[in-house]
Design an enzyme around this catalytic site. Structure first.
Site: not given
Ligand code: IMP
Length: 440
Positions: A16, A49, A239
């Site tokens: 993105k 990013h 995300q």
């Molecule tokens: P959290 O956002 O750190 O709570 O992670 C929750 C889930 O989202 C996990 O599986 C992370 O690996 C995934 N995740 C969070 N942010 C990203 C991102 O920017 N890219 C890919 N996966 C993400």
């Protein structure tokens, strides 16, 4: 006036940042089309990013990807959670590379990530494989009304508000620490984690927030004025849709709404986008735990990982890789109303003689062509693929769609056909200029 929304169509890491930078750059010299604002509305420093300008690579976790354009106001919106240490690190990192970040505005409503959020995430985040940055616990406290907002640390005159911050900490910290010690006492011991004292937190946070207090403002009003003024606004997702707390593969998701719905609560303005651009890779990746129907645990998955450098920008973790799942992409298109799609990293697939596309799932001895919302169903789904011949030639220097090998065009066409949305941008490399633009 055009409002653009750039939204992840998969499990995050779609690229993105490159699209945000590209669109901002594309219209930089066109007074009418020029992007005046880039706003982030969800997530925190779990995002990573990457923006490549010439030979220089910039990695942002909290800063919006338009930050390198100094005449574009970059906004960290109401729905973002902020770790002040990380924000200062990024601002200072950019400043050492000649960018002053005078174009950055931070919402007074954004919630802070506190040290106890990171501690809790370290203990509880294992199953989901979180980034360990305290994101989930910060959003949990926000919803439970135990959050601390930037506006509790910076007053209306942009001065530090030690009194309010202290009062908040005195109210919240004993409750948090009681919970942590009672429920996770042995875990804290096992990990050698000490709970920081109130005075230390206060001192450290005031020290960091002091460095960006002048940028704190009512960003919702700012964006509202921009809208009234008819300025072009670009909204940057973090995300991806499949990680959305409501629409993603719950509970293996992040704790915010990266999909379209998050824009309204996360900016505080009814910014209804004219163009919703879904970003996806030409294949699929996922980091952390949770169902991933097209995951390849073989040498093909390994090859995609190596060719695509699929290692997390935030945590360095190897990403799980697989073929493109158009059932999931179609679902993301429905959730967000994508008008167009930017397909990233098509060059990574150049190696393969056959390329597969998941167009249906096998479930209970039958076939389904929709993305099920029940995890118990999704976990039993097996991907059914259609196969297409690869092109096996380097496409990284192609700039016009017509110059792509026929089989590459065929693959793009098939994805468009299945998803029902035009692919307006095709990325064939990390650099800004390694892009085929069809729809602009
Ligand atoms: P959290 O956002 O750190 O709570 O992670 C929750 C889930 O989202 C996990 O599986 C992370 O690996 C995934 N995740 C969070 N942010 C990203 C991102 O920017 N890219 C890919 N996966 C993400």
């Amino acid at each position: 006036m055009t409002i653009y929304a750039i939204i992840g169509g998969q499990w995050g890491d779609e690229g993105k940042g490159k699209i945000v930078d590209l669109i901002t750059h594309l219209y930089a010299d066109n007074e009418e089309k020029k992007i005046k604002y880039v706003a982030r509305y969800a997530g925190g420093n779990n995002a990573g990013h990457t923006v490549q300008v010439g030979d220089d690579t910039y990695r942002f976790h909290l800063l919006p990807s338009g930050i390198l354009h100094e005449d574009v106001i970059n906004i960290i919106g109401d729905g973002v959670v902020i770790d002040p240490r990380v924000l200062v690190e990024e601002i200072e990192g950019l400043s050492s590379r000649g960018y002053r970040c005078d174009n950055l505005k931070i919402s007074e409503k954004a919630n802070l990530i506190m040290p106890y959020h990171i501690i809790l995430d370290t203990i509880e985040g294992g199953k989901v494989g979180t980034t360990g940055r305290g994101i989930g616990p910060a959003y949990t406290d926000k919803i439970a009304r135990h959050g601390i907002r930037i506006g509790d640390v910076v007053d209306e005159n942009n001065e530090l508000d030690e009194q309010t911050f202290r009062r908040k900490l005195e109210e919240i910290l004993p409750m948090k620490y009681k919970f942590l010690s009672n429920v996770y006492g042995s875990e804290l011991e096992k990990h050698g984690i000490k709970l920081p004292k109130l005075e230390d937190i206060l001192k450290e946070y005031l020290f960091h927030v002091d460095k960006f207090k002048d940028k704190v403002t009512d960003t919702s009003s700012l964006l509202c004025k921009a809208k009234e003024n008819g300025d072009n606004i670009l909204i940057e997702g973090a995300q991806g849709t499949m990680l959305d707390i409501d629409q993603g593969t719950y509970p293996y998701v992040t704790s915010s709404n990266p999909s379209l719905g998050g824009i309204f609560t996360g900016t505080g303005v009814s910014l209804v986008p004219d163009k919703v651009i879904g970003v996806c890779k030409a294949y699929a990746t996922r980091v952390g735990g949770g169902v991933f129907p097209t995951e390849l645990k073989d040498e093909i998955g390994e090859k995609i990982r190596e060719r695509g450098c699929e290692y997390g920008t935030t945590t360095g973790r190897p990403r799980r890789c697989g073929w493109l799942d158009v059932v999931a992409l179609k679902y993301a298109t429905r959730v967000n109303g994508f008008n167009e799609i930017a397909m990233m990293k098509l060059d990574v697939l150049s190696e393969f003689s056959t390329i597969k596309l998941c167009t249906k799932y096998e479930y209970n001895n039958g076939k389904i062509d929709y993305f099920p919302s029940r995890l118990s169903v999704l976990e039993k789904c097996r991907p059914l693929y259609e196969e297409f011949p690869g092109w096996q030639e380097d496409i990284s220097s192609v700039r016009n769609y017509g110059d792509l090998p026929e089989n590459a065009k065929g693959y793009v066409y098939e994805v468009e056909k299945f998803v029902g949305v035009p692919i307006s941008v095709i990325s064939v490399g990390a650099r800004r200029e390694q892009t085929i633009i069809r729809g602009y």
